[in-house]
Write a protein that holds these residues in place. Structure first.
Motif, PDB file in Angstrom:
ATOM      1  N   TYR A  67       0.871  -1.172   0.000  1.00  0.00           N
ATOM      2  CA  TYR A  67       0.000   0.000   0.000  1.00  0.00           C
ATOM      3  C   TYR A  67       0.908   1.223   0.000  1.00  0.00           C
ATOM      4  O   TYR A  67       1.380   1.654   1.047  1.00  0.00           O
ATOM      5  CB  TYR A  67      -0.933  -0.054   1.205  1.00  0.00           C
ATOM      6  CG  TYR A  67      -1.686  -1.369   1.206  1.00  0.00           C
ATOM      7  CD1 TYR A  67      -2.827  -1.508   0.449  1.00  0.00           C
ATOM      8  CD2 TYR A  67      -1.202  -2.483   1.881  1.00  0.00           C
ATOM      9  CE1 TYR A  67      -3.498  -2.719   0.388  1.00  0.00           C
ATOM     10  CE2 TYR A  67      -1.868  -3.693   1.814  1.00  0.00           C
ATOM     11  CZ  TYR A  67      -3.009  -3.810   1.071  1.00  0.00           C
ATOM     12  OH  TYR A  67      -3.661  -5.008   1.000  1.00  0.00           O
ATOM     13  N   SER A  69       0.718   4.405  -0.392  1.00  0.00           N
ATOM     14  CA  SER A  69       0.427   5.754   0.066  1.00  0.00           C
ATOM     15  C   SER A  69      -0.481   5.735   1.289  1.00  0.00           C
ATOM     16  O   SER A  69      -1.108   4.734   1.612  1.00  0.00           O
ATOM     17  CB  SER A  69      -0.215   6.569  -1.057  1.00  0.00           C
ATOM     18  OG  SER A  69      -1.425   5.965  -1.450  1.00  0.00           O
ATOM     19  N   ARG A  70      -0.540   6.869   1.942  1.00  0.00           N
ATOM     20  CA  ARG A  70      -1.425   7.039   3.089  1.00  0.00           C
ATOM     21  C   ARG A  70      -2.842   7.314   2.598  1.00  0.00           C
ATOM     22  O   ARG A  70      -3.038   7.854   1.515  1.00  0.00           O
ATOM     23  CB  ARG A  70      -0.979   8.231   3.926  1.00  0.00           C
ATOM     24  CG  ARG A  70       0.371   8.054   4.556  1.00  0.00           C
ATOM     25  CD  ARG A  70       0.771   9.309   5.279  1.00  0.00           C
ATOM     26  NE  ARG A  70       2.058   9.114   5.931  1.00  0.00           N
ATOM     27  CZ  ARG A  70       2.674  10.067   6.606  1.00  0.00           C
ATOM     28  NH1 ARG A  70       2.152  11.266   6.711  1.00  0.00           N
ATOM     29  NH2 ARG A  70       3.836   9.813   7.179  1.00  0.00           N
ATOM     30  N   ALA A 120      -6.140   0.985  10.801  1.00  0.00           N
ATOM     31  CA  ALA A 120      -5.679   2.326  10.455  1.00  0.00           C
ATOM     32  C   ALA A 120      -5.316   3.114  11.710  1.00  0.00           C
ATOM     33  O   ALA A 120      -5.818   2.852  12.803  1.00  0.00           O
ATOM     34  CB  ALA A 120      -6.768   3.063   9.680  1.00  0.00           C
ATOM     35  N   VAL A 123      -1.823   9.726  11.402  1.00  0.00           N
ATOM     36  CA  VAL A 123      -0.432  10.169  11.512  1.00  0.00           C
ATOM     37  C   VAL A 123      -0.253  11.655  11.193  1.00  0.00           C
ATOM     38  O   VAL A 123       0.819  12.202  11.416  1.00  0.00           O
ATOM     39  CB  VAL A 123       0.505   9.328  10.617  1.00  0.00           C
ATOM     40  CG1 VAL A 123       0.569   7.894  11.115  1.00  0.00           C
ATOM     41  CG2 VAL A 123       0.082   9.373   9.164  1.00  0.00           C
ATOM     42  N   GLU A 143      -4.653  12.249   7.796  1.00  0.00           N
ATOM     43  CA  GLU A 143      -3.940  11.213   7.053  1.00  0.00           C
ATOM     44  C   GLU A 143      -3.798   9.986   7.941  1.00  0.00           C
ATOM     45  O   GLU A 143      -3.471  10.085   9.122  1.00  0.00           O
ATOM     46  CB  GLU A 143      -2.559  11.703   6.620  1.00  0.00           C
ATOM     47  CG  GLU A 143      -2.618  12.805   5.598  1.00  0.00           C
ATOM     48  CD  GLU A 143      -1.253  13.209   5.070  1.00  0.00           C
ATOM     49  OE1 GLU A 143      -0.308  12.390   5.112  1.00  0.00           O
ATOM     50  OE2 GLU A 143      -1.135  14.361   4.615  1.00  0.00           O
ATOM     51  N   VAL A 145      -2.307   5.825   8.205  1.00  0.00           N
ATOM     52  CA  VAL A 145      -1.577   4.671   7.693  1.00  0.00           C
ATOM     53  C   VAL A 145      -2.440   3.467   8.022  1.00  0.00           C
ATOM     54  O   VAL A 145      -3.271   3.505   8.926  1.00  0.00           O
ATOM     55  CB  VAL A 145      -0.161   4.540   8.311  1.00  0.00           C
ATOM     56  CG1 VAL A 145       0.713   5.682   7.874  1.00  0.00           C
ATOM     57  CG2 VAL A 145      -0.215   4.441   9.812  1.00  0.00           C
ATOM     58  N   HIS A 146      -2.257   2.391   7.288  1.00  0.00           N
ATOM     59  CA  HIS A 146      -3.090   1.213   7.501  1.00  0.00           C
ATOM     60  C   HIS A 146      -2.323  -0.037   7.113  1.00  0.00           C
ATOM     61  O   HIS A 146      -1.229   0.028   6.550  1.00  0.00           O
ATOM     62  CB  HIS A 146      -4.393   1.315   6.706  1.00  0.00           C
ATOM     63  CG  HIS A 146      -4.196   1.501   5.237  1.00  0.00           C
ATOM     64  ND1 HIS A 146      -4.059   0.451   4.369  1.00  0.00           N
ATOM     65  CD2 HIS A 146      -4.067   2.632   4.488  1.00  0.00           C
ATOM     66  CE1 HIS A 146      -3.878   0.910   3.144  1.00  0.00           C
ATOM     67  NE2 HIS A 146      -3.880   2.233   3.187  1.00  0.00           N
ATOM     68  N   ARG A 147      -2.935  -1.192   7.409  1.00  0.00           N
ATOM     69  CA  ARG A 147      -2.283  -2.475   7.134  1.00  0.00           C
ATOM     70  C   ARG A 147      -2.981  -3.248   6.020  1.00  0.00           C
ATOM     71  O   ARG A 147      -2.942  -4.466   5.999  1.00  0.00           O
ATOM     72  CB  ARG A 147      -2.256  -3.312   8.414  1.00  0.00           C
ATOM     73  CG  ARG A 147      -1.368  -2.728   9.468  1.00  0.00           C
ATOM     74  CD  ARG A 147      -1.313  -3.599  10.685  1.00  0.00           C
ATOM     75  NE  ARG A 147      -0.378  -3.053  11.658  1.00  0.00           N
ATOM     76  CZ  ARG A 147      -0.432  -3.283  12.951  1.00  0.00           C
ATOM     77  NH1 ARG A 147      -1.394  -4.059  13.439  1.00  0.00           N
ATOM     78  NH2 ARG A 147       0.441  -2.750  13.757  1.00  0.00           N
TER      79      ARG A 147
END
Length: 151
Positions: A67, A69-70, A120, A123, A143, A145-147
């Motif tokens: 992934y 991008s954020r 998520a 950040v 914004e 971030v995630h998995r």
């Protein structure tokens, strides 16, 4: 799920609505509407394999998903206190991951298109520009971030 349920009626004017689900269950429901979402991207890494004696081509093998991008949610209106509180916990080192579902609202109330981002975590937070003539409780961007994207 229809796009204009009683839970998200304030947000039907927005193109996207966002729902949070805490890790381990405990759904928080629709918390905001956004007019712009970016970072919905998945890329499969490609591994190149050369076979001895085969000079016409290289084998291209699909690898793991990444992934790049954020997830960026912009121009939002909603429960900014909840999102700000979540972000503050992260700033204090209390990482609380949540599943975030972004739904593309369908004005005809057909089946909406949605993406669920697993684990998520916020950040970056960008607040609104404050104007005395504007009384809207809004925020500019958050914004995350995630998995990965859940099916």
């Amino acid at each position: 799920m229809a796009a204009a349920t009683s839970a998200n009626l304030p947000y039907v004017a927005f193109v996207y609505t966002v729902k949070l689900t805490k890790a381990g269950g405990g759904e928080d429901g629709v918390i905001a509407g956004f007019s712009e979402v970016s970072g919905i991207a998945v890329e499969i890494e490609v591994e190149t394999l050369r076979e001895g004696g085969e000079n016409r081509f290289e084998h291209q093998l699909a690898g793991p998903a990444k992934y790049p991008s954020r997830l960026v949610l912009k121009r939002g209106l909603g429960d900014s206190r909840y999102l700000w509180s979540w972000y503050q916990k992260v700033m204090q080192g209390q990482i609380e991951r949540q599943d975030v579902t972004v739904t593309l609202n369908d004005p005809t109330h057909g089946e909406p298109l949605s993406w669920t981002f697993h684990d998520a975590c916020p950040v970056k937070w960008t607040g609104p520009e404050l104007h005395a003539s504007n009384s809207a409780v809004a925020f500019e961007a958050i914004e995350l971030v995630h998995r990965g994207v859940l099916p």
